[in-house]
Design a protein around this motif. Structure first.
Motif, PDB file in Angstrom:
ATOM      1  N   GLU A 276     -21.401 -25.194  52.197  1.00  0.00           N
ATOM      2  CA  GLU A 276     -21.051 -23.951  52.889  1.00  0.00           C
ATOM      3  C   GLU A 276     -20.905 -22.804  51.886  1.00  0.00           C
ATOM      4  O   GLU A 276     -21.377 -21.689  52.128  1.00  0.00           O
ATOM      5  CB  GLU A 276     -19.741 -24.133  53.665  1.00  0.00           C
ATOM      6  CG  GLU A 276     -19.459 -22.955  54.572  1.00  0.00           C
ATOM      7  CD  GLU A 276     -18.234 -23.171  55.452  1.00  0.00           C
ATOM      8  OE1 GLU A 276     -17.674 -22.173  55.900  1.00  0.00           O
ATOM      9  OE2 GLU A 276     -17.853 -24.336  55.663  1.00  0.00           O
ATOM     10  N   ALA A 277     -20.271 -23.090  50.768  1.00  0.00           N
ATOM     11  CA  ALA A 277     -20.076 -22.043  49.759  1.00  0.00           C
ATOM     12  C   ALA A 277     -21.414 -21.585  49.195  1.00  0.00           C
ATOM     13  O   ALA A 277     -21.621 -20.388  48.974  1.00  0.00           O
ATOM     14  CB  ALA A 277     -19.170 -22.565  48.643  1.00  0.00           C
TER      15      ALA A 277
ATOM     16  N   ARG B 257     -24.189 -21.510  50.721  1.00  0.00           N
ATOM     17  CA  ARG B 257     -24.821 -20.638  51.725  1.00  0.00           C
ATOM     18  C   ARG B 257     -24.231 -19.232  51.681  1.00  0.00           C
ATOM     19  O   ARG B 257     -24.884 -18.250  51.977  1.00  0.00           O
ATOM     20  CB  ARG B 257     -24.626 -21.219  53.127  1.00  0.00           C
ATOM     21  CG  ARG B 257     -25.663 -22.254  53.535  1.00  0.00           C
ATOM     22  CD  ARG B 257     -25.702 -22.429  55.051  1.00  0.00           C
ATOM     23  NE  ARG B 257     -24.430 -22.858  55.590  1.00  0.00           N
ATOM     24  CZ  ARG B 257     -24.033 -24.128  55.677  1.00  0.00           C
ATOM     25  NH1 ARG B 257     -24.822 -25.093  55.248  1.00  0.00           N
ATOM     26  NH2 ARG B 257     -22.877 -24.449  56.200  1.00  0.00           N
ATOM     27  N   GLU B 258     -22.941 -19.181  51.328  1.00  0.00           N
ATOM     28  CA  GLU B 258     -22.230 -17.889  51.324  1.00  0.00           C
ATOM     29  C   GLU B 258     -22.447 -17.106  50.039  1.00  0.00           C
ATOM     30  O   GLU B 258     -21.946 -15.995  49.908  1.00  0.00           O
ATOM     31  CB  GLU B 258     -20.730 -18.126  51.483  1.00  0.00           C
ATOM     32  CG  GLU B 258     -20.327 -18.698  52.810  1.00  0.00           C
ATOM     33  CD  GLU B 258     -20.036 -17.617  53.830  1.00  0.00           C
ATOM     34  OE1 GLU B 258     -19.682 -16.502  53.423  1.00  0.00           O
ATOM     35  OE2 GLU B 258     -20.188 -17.897  55.028  1.00  0.00           O
ATOM     36  N   MET B 259     -23.115 -17.721  49.079  1.00  0.00           N
ATOM     37  CA  MET B 259     -23.274 -17.028  47.791  1.00  0.00           C
ATOM     38  C   MET B 259     -23.898 -15.669  48.007  1.00  0.00           C
ATOM     39  O   MET B 259     -24.917 -15.546  48.682  1.00  0.00           O
ATOM     40  CB  MET B 259     -24.125 -17.848  46.835  1.00  0.00           C
ATOM     41  CG  MET B 259     -23.269 -18.630  45.865  1.00  0.00           C
ATOM     42  SD  MET B 259     -24.202 -19.322  44.506  1.00  0.00           S
ATOM     43  CE  MET B 259     -23.646 -18.287  43.168  1.00  0.00           C
ATOM     44  N   ALA B 260     -23.256 -14.669  47.447  1.00  0.00           N
ATOM     45  CA  ALA B 260     -23.723 -13.297  47.647  1.00  0.00           C
ATOM     46  C   ALA B 260     -25.123 -13.136  47.081  1.00  0.00           C
ATOM     47  O   ALA B 260     -25.414 -13.658  46.007  1.00  0.00           O
ATOM     48  CB  ALA B 260     -22.765 -12.346  46.955  1.00  0.00           C
TER      49      ALA B 260
ATOM     50  N   GLU C  15     -11.265 -22.038  51.159  1.00  0.00           N
ATOM     51  CA  GLU C  15     -11.223 -20.580  51.013  1.00  0.00           C
ATOM     52  C   GLU C  15     -11.412 -20.154  49.557  1.00  0.00           C
ATOM     53  O   GLU C  15     -12.089 -19.164  49.266  1.00  0.00           O
ATOM     54  CB  GLU C  15      -9.878 -20.040  51.531  1.00  0.00           C
ATOM     55  CG  GLU C  15      -9.861 -19.745  53.000  1.00  0.00           C
ATOM     56  CD  GLU C  15     -11.048 -18.886  53.456  1.00  0.00           C
ATOM     57  OE1 GLU C  15     -11.267 -17.820  52.864  1.00  0.00           O
ATOM     58  OE2 GLU C  15     -11.771 -19.295  54.367  1.00  0.00           O
TER      59      GLU C  15
ATOM     60  N   LEU D  22     -15.058 -20.558  48.671  1.00  0.00           N
ATOM     61  CA  LEU D  22     -15.864 -19.572  49.405  1.00  0.00           C
ATOM     62  C   LEU D  22     -15.728 -18.207  48.740  1.00  0.00           C
ATOM     63  O   LEU D  22     -16.686 -17.452  48.632  1.00  0.00           O
ATOM     64  CB  LEU D  22     -15.427 -19.502  50.872  1.00  0.00           C
ATOM     65  CG  LEU D  22     -15.888 -20.650  51.772  1.00  0.00           C
ATOM     66  CD1 LEU D  22     -15.297 -20.511  53.172  1.00  0.00           C
ATOM     67  CD2 LEU D  22     -17.398 -20.705  51.863  1.00  0.00           C
ATOM     68  N   LYS D  23     -14.518 -17.909  48.287  1.00  0.00           N
ATOM     69  CA  LYS D  23     -14.314 -16.621  47.605  1.00  0.00           C
ATOM     70  C   LYS D  23     -15.104 -16.569  46.306  1.00  0.00           C
ATOM     71  O   LYS D  23     -15.648 -15.521  45.951  1.00  0.00           O
ATOM     72  CB  LYS D  23     -12.825 -16.403  47.322  1.00  0.00           C
ATOM     73  CG  LYS D  23     -12.099 -15.937  48.552  1.00  0.00           C
ATOM     74  CD  LYS D  23     -10.829 -15.191  48.247  1.00  0.00           C
ATOM     75  CE  LYS D  23     -10.383 -14.480  49.530  1.00  0.00           C
ATOM     76  NZ  LYS D  23      -8.973 -14.413  49.688  1.00  0.00           N
TER      77      LYS D  23
ATOM     78  N   ALA E 248     -17.918 -18.071  45.762  1.00  0.00           N
ATOM     79  CA  ALA E 248     -19.323 -17.883  46.128  1.00  0.00           C
ATOM     80  C   ALA E 248     -19.586 -16.430  46.539  1.00  0.00           C
ATOM     81  O   ALA E 248     -20.575 -15.830  46.125  1.00  0.00           O
ATOM     82  CB  ALA E 248     -19.692 -18.834  47.259  1.00  0.00           C
ATOM     83  N   ARG E 249     -18.681 -15.876  47.346  1.00  0.00           N
ATOM     84  CA  ARG E 249     -18.898 -14.513  47.857  1.00  0.00           C
ATOM     85  C   ARG E 249     -18.760 -13.464  46.754  1.00  0.00           C
ATOM     86  O   ARG E 249     -19.374 -12.408  46.825  1.00  0.00           O
ATOM     87  CB  ARG E 249     -17.883 -14.210  48.963  1.00  0.00           C
ATOM     88  CG  ARG E 249     -18.185 -14.945  50.256  1.00  0.00           C
ATOM     89  CD  ARG E 249     -17.040 -14.761  51.242  1.00  0.00           C
ATOM     90  NE  ARG E 249     -17.208 -15.636  52.388  1.00  0.00           N
ATOM     91  CZ  ARG E 249     -16.202 -16.158  53.066  1.00  0.00           C
ATOM     92  NH1 ARG E 249     -14.951 -15.892  52.718  1.00  0.00           N
ATOM     93  NH2 ARG E 249     -16.430 -16.945  54.096  1.00  0.00           N
ATOM     94  N   ASN E 250     -17.901 -13.750  45.778  1.00  0.00           N
ATOM     95  CA  ASN E 250     -17.626 -12.734  44.755  1.00  0.00           C
ATOM     96  C   ASN E 250     -18.275 -13.047  43.415  1.00  0.00           C
ATOM     97  O   ASN E 250     -17.944 -12.406  42.414  1.00  0.00           O
ATOM     98  CB  ASN E 250     -16.108 -12.605  44.568  1.00  0.00           C
ATOM     99  CG  ASN E 250     -15.443 -12.140  45.851  1.00  0.00           C
ATOM    100  OD1 ASN E 250     -15.747 -11.084  46.372  1.00  0.00           O
ATOM    101  ND2 ASN E 250     -14.556 -12.956  46.384  1.00  0.00           N
TER     102      ASN E 250
END
Lengths: 85, 204
Positions: free
Chosen positions: A31-32, A34-37, B52, B55-56, B58-60
């Motif tokens: 999931e992470a 997939r979320e990679m910016a 979480e 995920l953070k 990955a997002r950042n």
């Protein structure tokens, strides 16, 4: 610190690692990923960041300090001319 | 603080390389989960916060600073996630954190009397004492003693100066020692069953 607390810290270091179960860990990893910016089209290069840092941390403070010194010199000079001798 | 390997890994994360994420995840996953499990005392909450946290990451990933200390960054995010959870749960009555009966670190031993040695029981006792401490004490012991974070990294995670960290660590150790002194009395008095007792000892 005496010996007893140090011994206690060593015992704490020996506590077993509590790991997530593999199925859950794998789900989180997928999931992470997939979320990679997405990578920005124009990624700021390292040299550009260093240049920005140099500008913000060295050039700007130096300019401000220089301007302050020039102003003070002018102020002292003007005051001397106005009220001195 | 961040070594050369960490710098390369962060650079790769900033470029959005999935392989870099896998490597960071593999390197830090167990420590972060372990920290959250012991900090929250509950596997379900630890799982949410762990998810979480990564995920953070990955997002950042592309906004990380080049000199980011990844371990400190992850522990900081994990701790902040826990604090957010605690604030949200503040309306509910506070529960004393307790590790689950089927705590994965001990479950295998608990159901196998042969392997359930005195040393393992001692560690369980230590874990139980740790779980009774206030959060501020528990988190400093978890980071510095259990996870082995260097003092400067722990200062970053907890937002403390070095002298404040030393002071808090010292108080936490004293509190833990006090709790350990109390624990045998509870077990011998029979007021509370052992949380990790094997089925052979009568606990289902």
């Amino acid at each position: 610190m005496n010996d007893a607390p140090d011994n206690l810290l060593s015992q704490l270091r020996a506590l077993p690692v509590v790991d997530a179960d593999d199925g859950f860990a794998e789900r989180v990893r997928r999931e992470a990923r997939r979320e990679m910016a997405p990578v920005p089209i124009v990624a700021p290069a390292l040299w550009r960041e260093r240049l920005d840092q140099l500008f913000g941390r060295v050039l700007v403070p130096l300019s401000l300090a220089g301007a302050t010194v020039v102003y003070l010199m002018w102020a002292v000079d003007a005051a001397t001319r106005a009220y001195g001798r | 603080m961040a070594d050369r390997t960490d710098t390369l890994l962060v650079e790769a994360l900033r470029r959005g390389e999935p392989a870099a994420f896998d490597r960071a995840y593999g390197e830090h996953r167990a420590r972060v989960y372990s920290f959250l499990a012991r900090l929250s005392g509950r596997a379900d909450i630890a799982q949410d916060l762990f998810q979480e946290t990564f995920l953070k990451l990955a997002r950042n990933a592309n906004t990380l600073r080049p000199d980011t200390d990844l371990a400190a960054w992850l522990f900081t995010v994990a701790r902040n996630e826990f604090l957010t959870y605690r604030r949200r749960a503040a309306a509910r009555p506070a529960e004393a954190p307790t590790l689950d009966d089927d705590h994965p670190a001990y479950a295998a031993h608990a159901h196998d009397p042969e392997r359930h040695t005195a040393a393992a029981r001692e560690l369980e006792r230590l874990d139980a004492a740790l779980a009774t401490l206030p959060e501020a004490h528990r988190e400093v012991l978890l980071l510095v003693a259990v996870e082995g974070l260097e003092a400067d990294r722990a200062c970053l995670v907890l937002g403390l100066r070095a002298d404040a960290l030393r002071q808090r660590l010292s108080r936490a150790r004293a509190a833990l020692a006090e709790q350990l002194d109390k624990l045998p009395a509870i077990a011998l008095g029979g007021a509370a069953p052992s949380r990790y007792a094997s089925p052979a000892s009568g606990k289902s």
